[in-house]
Design a protein around this motif. Sequence first.
Motif, PDB file in Angstrom:
ATOM      1  N   SER A   1       0.833  -1.200   0.000  1.00  0.00           N
ATOM      2  CA  SER A   1       0.000   0.000   0.000  1.00  0.00           C
ATOM      3  C   SER A   1       0.873   1.257   0.000  1.00  0.00           C
ATOM      4  N   PHE A   2       0.414   2.255  -0.742  1.00  0.00           N
ATOM      5  CA  PHE A   2       1.173   3.498  -0.895  1.00  0.00           C
ATOM      6  C   PHE A   2       0.785   4.494   0.189  1.00  0.00           C
ATOM      7  N   GLY A   3       1.816   5.089   0.808  1.00  0.00           N
ATOM      8  CA  GLY A   3       1.546   6.112   1.807  1.00  0.00           C
ATOM      9  C   GLY A   3       2.517   7.272   1.763  1.00  0.00           C
TER      10      GLY A   3
ATOM     11  N   ILE B   1       1.152   6.444  -7.101  1.00  0.00           N
ATOM     12  CA  ILE B   1       0.178   7.496  -6.793  1.00  0.00           C
ATOM     13  C   ILE B   1      -1.200   7.178  -7.359  1.00  0.00           C
ATOM     14  N   GLY B   2      -1.254   6.707  -8.594  1.00  0.00           N
ATOM     15  CA  GLY B   2      -2.548   6.467  -9.224  1.00  0.00           C
ATOM     16  C   GLY B   2      -3.297   5.285  -8.643  1.00  0.00           C
ATOM     17  N   ALA B   3      -2.623   4.144  -8.489  1.00  0.00           N
ATOM     18  CA  ALA B   3      -3.284   2.901  -8.069  1.00  0.00           C
ATOM     19  C   ALA B   3      -3.376   2.747  -6.561  1.00  0.00           C
ATOM     20  N   GLY B   4      -2.578   3.526  -5.822  1.00  0.00           N
ATOM     21  CA  GLY B   4      -2.611   3.404  -4.368  1.00  0.00           C
ATOM     22  C   GLY B   4      -1.780   2.252  -3.831  1.00  0.00           C
ATOM     23  N   GLN B   5      -1.022   1.581  -4.701  1.00  0.00           N
ATOM     24  CA  GLN B   5      -0.096   0.554  -4.257  1.00  0.00           C
ATOM     25  C   GLN B   5       1.093   0.521  -5.207  1.00  0.00           C
ATOM     26  N   HIS B   6       2.209   0.064  -4.690  1.00  0.00           N
ATOM     27  CA  HIS B   6       3.443   0.097  -5.467  1.00  0.00           C
ATOM     28  C   HIS B   6       3.439  -0.981  -6.555  1.00  0.00           C
ATOM     29  N   SER B   7       3.802  -0.574  -7.758  1.00  0.00           N
ATOM     30  CA  SER B   7       3.876  -1.508  -8.878  1.00  0.00           C
ATOM     31  C   SER B   7       5.277  -2.084  -9.043  1.00  0.00           C
ATOM     32  N   CYS B   8       6.189  -1.706  -8.163  1.00  0.00           N
ATOM     33  CA  CYS B   8       7.544  -2.232  -8.198  1.00  0.00           C
ATOM     34  C   CYS B   8       8.087  -2.267  -6.771  1.00  0.00           C
ATOM     35  N   SER B   9       9.217  -2.903  -6.608  1.00  0.00           N
ATOM     36  CA  SER B   9       9.923  -2.879  -5.333  1.00  0.00           C
ATOM     37  C   SER B   9      11.145  -1.975  -5.470  1.00  0.00           C
ATOM     38  N   ALA B  10      11.599  -1.433  -4.348  1.00  0.00           N
ATOM     39  CA  ALA B  10      12.809  -0.612  -4.326  1.00  0.00           C
ATOM     40  C   ALA B  10      13.770  -1.219  -3.313  1.00  0.00           C
ATOM     41  N   VAL B  11      14.987  -1.513  -3.762  1.00  0.00           N
ATOM     42  CA  VAL B  11      15.979  -2.197  -2.936  1.00  0.00           C
ATOM     43  C   VAL B  11      17.261  -1.373  -2.931  1.00  0.00           C
TER      44      VAL B  11
END
Length: 253
Positions: free
Chosen positions: A63-65, A103-113
């Motif tokens: 989930s995006f916050g 921002i658009g979907a409200g959840q991350h479409s990728c991971s960040a490492v």
Amino acid sequence: MNAIIPIASASRAPAQPRCGLCSFNRFCLPQGLGEDTMRRLDQIISRRRKVQRDEQLFSMGQSFGSLYAVRLGHFKTAQVNQRGEQQITGFHMAGDLLGMEAIGAGQHSCSAVALEDSEVCEIPFARLQELVAQVPELMQQFHRTMAREIQREQAVALFLGNMRAEQRLALLLTQLGARYAARGFSQSSFQLRMSREDIGGYLGLTIESISRLLARFRKAGWIDLHNRDLRILDLAGLQDLAAGRMEPECEAA
């Protein structure tokens, strides 16, 4: 001189973020903002967050916050397709803003490492939206930042769609050099923070192809490479290769 961004001591507690004191604020949201707006932005940044090497900052589907401004270190972003294969979507350094794709979907479409021990400034998006609505120049800057992200995604599509293997690698190396130069580091001498496997995952090539291409680049006198320490010896030659103005001697398998 290697483009090495120092990492703060792990024993020292992170200080309250101050955008006006950050060396890379011209790459992030504060670019071109007045002092009063900078202070208001400082107030909504919740914390500096340390991210250890190989640790996820956020994961695909989470989930995006918040947005995350890279303060120190380097990150890679990646997606996993339906076959379970990983596609590297970008490499990020100090001044870059992570998380905008959610921002658009409200959840991350990728991971960040994190590619090394790194640090980010966490910006709660709900509070940022409130400030953006109140400060027109911040809204303009936010839109410019989003436009850069769209352009980056288009560049990746160009990598994979229309360029030969050697062009993709040459363009990646020259772009990395330009990004370091914009941050005050050497354009021609820097460390490759990502592995050859990650480079291949970004460019759509195998590790073996990346190794062969790097060997060809060294033999041609365009680069010098020891472990991950890279020196660009012939920037014009690499730029000509990336732009398709130079025909390769042979193709990478």
